[in-house]
Write a protein that holds these residues in place. Structure first.
Motif, PDB file in Angstrom:
ATOM      1  N   PRO A  93       0.760  -1.150   0.020  1.00  0.00           N
ATOM      2  CA  PRO A  93       0.018   0.182   0.088  1.00  0.00           C
ATOM      3  C   PRO A  93       1.048   1.337   0.029  1.00  0.00           C
ATOM      4  O   PRO A  93       1.891   1.366   0.737  1.00  0.00           O
ATOM      5  CB  PRO A  93      -0.749  -0.278   1.387  1.00  0.00           C
ATOM      6  N   GLN A  94       0.565   2.131  -0.993  1.00  0.00           N
ATOM      7  CA  GLN A  94       1.395   3.322  -0.943  1.00  0.00           C
ATOM      8  C   GLN A  94       0.621   4.418  -0.222  1.00  0.00           C
ATOM      9  O   GLN A  94      -0.591   4.844  -0.467  1.00  0.00           O
ATOM     10  CB  GLN A  94       1.484   3.843  -2.564  1.00  0.00           C
ATOM     11  N   HIS A  95       1.248   5.165   0.515  1.00  0.00           N
ATOM     12  CA  HIS A  95       0.773   6.437   1.614  1.00  0.00           C
ATOM     13  C   HIS A  95       1.694   7.576   1.180  1.00  0.00           C
ATOM     14  O   HIS A  95       2.778   7.602   1.325  1.00  0.00           O
ATOM     15  CB  HIS A  95       0.524   6.120   2.831  1.00  0.00           C
ATOM     16  N   PRO A  96       1.203   8.760   0.949  1.00  0.00           N
ATOM     17  CA  PRO A  96       2.103  10.222   0.978  1.00  0.00           C
ATOM     18  C   PRO A  96       2.964  10.113   1.956  1.00  0.00           C
ATOM     19  O   PRO A  96       3.902  10.929   1.875  1.00  0.00           O
ATOM     20  CB  PRO A  96       1.210  11.060   0.302  1.00  0.00           C
ATOM     21  N   CYS A  97       2.901   9.698   3.413  1.00  0.00           N
ATOM     22  CA  CYS A  97       3.499  10.076   4.548  1.00  0.00           C
ATOM     23  C   CYS A  97       4.585   8.967   4.713  1.00  0.00           C
ATOM     24  O   CYS A  97       5.315   9.173   5.682  1.00  0.00           O
ATOM     25  CB  CYS A  97       2.450  10.178   5.776  1.00  0.00           C
ATOM     26  N   LEU A  98       4.431   7.806   4.096  1.00  0.00           N
ATOM     27  CA  LEU A  98       4.963   6.826   4.484  1.00  0.00           C
ATOM     28  C   LEU A  98       6.193   6.438   3.227  1.00  0.00           C
ATOM     29  O   LEU A  98       5.988   6.678   2.102  1.00  0.00           O
ATOM     30  CB  LEU A  98       4.497   5.449   4.595  1.00  0.00           C
ATOM     31  N   GLU A  99       7.411   5.813   3.639  1.00  0.00           N
ATOM     32  CA  GLU A  99       8.563   5.352   2.775  1.00  0.00           C
ATOM     33  C   GLU A  99       9.067   4.245   3.401  1.00  0.00           C
ATOM     34  O   GLU A  99       9.490   3.875   4.313  1.00  0.00           O
ATOM     35  CB  GLU A  99       9.438   6.473   2.964  1.00  0.00           C
ATOM     36  N   LEU A 100       9.529   3.049   2.039  1.00  0.00           N
ATOM     37  CA  LEU A 100       9.914   1.788   2.435  1.00  0.00           C
ATOM     38  C   LEU A 100      11.292   2.177   2.783  1.00  0.00           C
ATOM     39  O   LEU A 100      12.141   2.655   2.108  1.00  0.00           O
ATOM     40  CB  LEU A 100       9.512   1.142   1.224  1.00  0.00           C
ATOM     41  N   VAL A 101      11.848   1.385   3.923  1.00  0.00           N
ATOM     42  CA  VAL A 101      13.172   1.395   4.333  1.00  0.00           C
ATOM     43  C   VAL A 101      13.844   0.208   3.983  1.00  0.00           C
ATOM     44  O   VAL A 101      15.115   0.141   3.578  1.00  0.00           O
ATOM     45  CB  VAL A 101      13.349   1.587   5.916  1.00  0.00           C
ATOM     46  N   ALA A 102      13.394  -0.886   4.145  1.00  0.00           N
ATOM     47  CA  ALA A 102      13.829  -2.257   4.009  1.00  0.00           C
ATOM     48  C   ALA A 102      12.699  -3.285   3.994  1.00  0.00           C
ATOM     49  O   ALA A 102      11.697  -3.364   4.572  1.00  0.00           O
ATOM     50  CB  ALA A 102      14.759  -2.638   4.896  1.00  0.00           C
ATOM     51  N   HIS A 103      13.166  -4.395   3.266  1.00  0.00           N
ATOM     52  CA  HIS A 103      12.145  -5.588   3.305  1.00  0.00           C
ATOM     53  C   HIS A 103      13.066  -6.740   3.173  1.00  0.00           C
ATOM     54  O   HIS A 103      14.290  -6.933   2.542  1.00  0.00           O
ATOM     55  CB  HIS A 103      11.251  -5.485   2.075  1.00  0.00           C
ATOM     56  N   SER A 104      12.910  -7.747   4.315  1.00  0.00           N
ATOM     57  CA  SER A 104      13.766  -8.914   4.353  1.00  0.00           C
ATOM     58  C   SER A 104      13.051 -10.057   4.249  1.00  0.00           C
ATOM     59  O   SER A 104      11.829 -10.157   4.633  1.00  0.00           O
ATOM     60  CB  SER A 104      14.528  -8.820   5.636  1.00  0.00           C
ATOM     61  N   LYS A 105      13.346 -11.320   3.828  1.00  0.00           N
ATOM     62  CA  LYS A 105      12.584 -12.588   3.568  1.00  0.00           C
ATOM     63  C   LYS A 105      13.285 -13.777   4.360  1.00  0.00           C
ATOM     64  O   LYS A 105      14.555 -13.906   4.474  1.00  0.00           O
ATOM     65  CB  LYS A 105      12.575 -12.990   1.971  1.00  0.00           C
ATOM     66  N   GLN A 106      12.460 -14.378   4.940  1.00  0.00           N
ATOM     67  CA  GLN A 106      12.921 -15.731   5.624  1.00  0.00           C
ATOM     68  C   GLN A 106      12.310 -16.875   4.601  1.00  0.00           C
ATOM     69  O   GLN A 106      10.888 -16.658   4.252  1.00  0.00           O
ATOM     70  CB  GLN A 106      12.116 -15.791   6.804  1.00  0.00           C
ATOM     71  N   VAL A 107      13.039 -17.646   4.156  1.00  0.00           N
ATOM     72  CA  VAL A 107      12.652 -18.829   3.077  1.00  0.00           C
ATOM     73  C   VAL A 107      11.814 -19.829   3.812  1.00  0.00           C
ATOM     74  O   VAL A 107      12.458 -20.399   4.637  1.00  0.00           O
ATOM     75  CB  VAL A 107      13.864 -19.202   2.409  1.00  0.00           C
TER      76      VAL A 107
END
Length: 513
Positions: free
Chosen positions: A392-406
């Motif tokens: 979801p995209q919001h004008p106040c928010l910014e993605l910092v990181a995304h990590s995955k567990q396999v």
């Protein structure tokens, strides 16, 4: 300024396919903790060089201002095993000795106290290969000739010097030489010592969706929780995430719509009563404030108060995604109001809560109630390729990181870290997907892709479409067990379309009057 180069030994399982590990979380956690100490992307020199990071190696060179800052970072890092002051690296142990000797001569006034005062010991660790004692002595012996004047003490020495040999991942016994050899002075250990006391196995009160301690501490670090931080978990459950936040000094608030769980009405009549507060008392942590409420209809005043929101949303896999509501309302029928005398004991009915609405509402709540620079950290299961733009995209928010567990069967559990960059204003909201023109994201209906129904003849029904979404070489969804452990609540709707059972006929006694 940056005055010290250190070598980190980060967590890395020798089996790179171990689904229990969180190796993709290493850099996001390190960057989040370093940012708390003023070491960010614009620091000169940078925290680390991207060319120095090898995903298949546990070792990484990092630039830090001082020993004290490094100890402060290490003592709250779950992905860090230990850290040493970097003295040199080479392809072989023989070459490393020459490199370290040059380093000592160049920095004599700095390193001489560690080589002449107190006691010292050499330690050796081989990644990808086990070194027996005689092999360790063979590697370490030449380093005794570097000019150490202090006494050797193997147990609790004043100074430790480590030799790391990186053999990398391999299958079976590997007698090949190491890819790289490192030398350094020990500075600090990570905080992995807390895993045992905080393990779910020893926790008094848990549920099927309780988050393991390792992941909970990593999420608290990525949320940058510190002493005095206000932390919210809008899907608190058994409060396993708030335990980690409380450990770091956060002032915690939890909310959940499950009245029975929050009031410990899930135990047998004569069983010892335990609830989420029992866990906080067990660890000697400050108890959180708990509210029975629904994140779809947040009860908070419209003010920016929380420094972090950390949660594991009910995305419909391990726990059913539902919100307060009436089926009559969904059908467009009149909903009768709750009578005043039922206010204190009324438990609202619930309706299905689409996962896309769960995610959009969560981002809207973060944008409205987080302080600027506050962080939202949550878990999200996905299948196949993941596009961060699908969030979801919001004008106040910014993605910092995304990590995955396999996980098994081509599935992933991802940790999403988002930062609030500007103040919320009335009318700001997440952009919702146009379901008629835009395809669903990879996290929209993971549950249906985890289970491949079987036809009566034993063949898979609808398995072809599922297989198309699975990356090559990752296997197929398991038909026996859901890798995210499905909760029984997800089956509450099953069988509702089946015919009701026939009433049993009760024969009357002819002699009865």
């Amino acid at each position: 300024g940056i005055a010290l180069t250190v070598l980190l030994e980060l967590l890395l399982h020798k089996d790179s396919a171990d689904g229990r590990s969180f190796e993709d979380f290493r850099l996001p956690e390190l960057e989040a903790i370093a940012d708390m100490h003023g070491i960010g992307p614009t620091s000169e020199p940078p925290l680390y060089e991207k060319k120095d990071f090898d995903p298949s190696s546990p070792f990484l060179k990092v630039n830090i201002p001082s020993d004290e800052v490094m100890k402060s970072i290490a003592e709250r890092s779950m992905m860090m095993k230990n850290v040493v002051e970097f003295w040199g690296e080479a392809a072989t142990a023989e070459e490393l000795r020459k490199v370290v000797k040059e380093y000592i001569q160049k920095n004599d006034s700095k390193v001489r106290p560690y080589m002449t005062t107190g006691t010292f010991a050499f330690k050796l660790y081989g990644f990808g290969k086990t070194y027996q004692l005689k092999d360790q002595m063979k590697v370490l012996k030449p380093f005794f000739e570097l000019g150490f004047k202090n006494k050797v003490k193997l147990k609790d020495p004043d100074h430790q010097f480590w030799v790391f040999l990186d053999h990398g991942h391999h299958d079976g016994v590997d007698n090949s030489p190491p890819k790289k050899v490192y030398f350094g002075r020990f500075i600090a250990d990570g905080m992995r010592h807390v895993l045992k006391p905080f393990s779910l196995k020893t926790r008094p009160f848990i549920g099927p969706t309780s988050t393991v301690a390792e992941l909970a501490f990593v999420m608290a670090n990525q949320a940058q929780v510190k002493v005095g931080s206000w932390v919210l978990d809008p899907f608190v459950g058994t409060a396993s995430l708030l335990i980690a936040s409380s450990y770091f000094g956060g002032m915690c608030v939890g909310m959940d719509r499950d009245y029975c769980l929050l009031h410990s009405k899930i135990h047998k009549k004569h069983a010892e009563k335990k609830d989420l507060f029992t866990n906080f008392g067990h660890y000697g942590l400050a108890k959180p404030e708990i509210v029975c409420g629904d994140n779809a209809y947040p009860p908070w005043h419209a003010r920016e108060v929380y420094d972090a929101i950390v949660c594991d949303p009910p995305y419909g896999v391990r726990a059913g995604a539902r919100k307060s509501g009436s089926r009559r309302g969904l059908q467009g029928k009149k909903v009768n109001p709750v009578q005043t005398h039922h206010d204190k004991v009324h438990i609202p009915s619930s309706v299905p809560y689409p996962v896309e609405d769960v995610m959009a509402d969560l981002h809207d709540v973060a944008a409205k109630y987080l302080v600027v620079e506050g962080r939202l950290v949550y878990l999200l299961p996905t299948i196949g390729d993941f596009d961060p733009k699908s969030l979801p995209q919001h004008p106040c928010l910014e993605l910092v990181a995304h990590s995955k567990q396999v996980l098994s069967g081509g599935f992933y559990r991802r940790c999403i870290t988002i930062k609030k960059t500007k103040a919320w204003k009335e009318g700001m909201a997440c952009r919702r997907r146009d379901k008629n023109t835009e395809p669903p994201p990879c996290w929209e209906d993971v549950k249906s892709k985890m289970w491949v129904p079987k036809k009566k003849d034993g063949s898979d029904s609808g398995a072809t479409e599922t297989k198309k979404n699975i990356p090559q070489g990752t296997g197929e969804p398991s038909e026996q067990r859901n890798p995210l452990m499905v909760d029984n609540d997800d089956h509450r709707e099953e069988g509702k379309d089946q015919a009701p059972p026939k009433k049993r006929k009760v024969s009357k006694d002819k002699n009865s009057s």
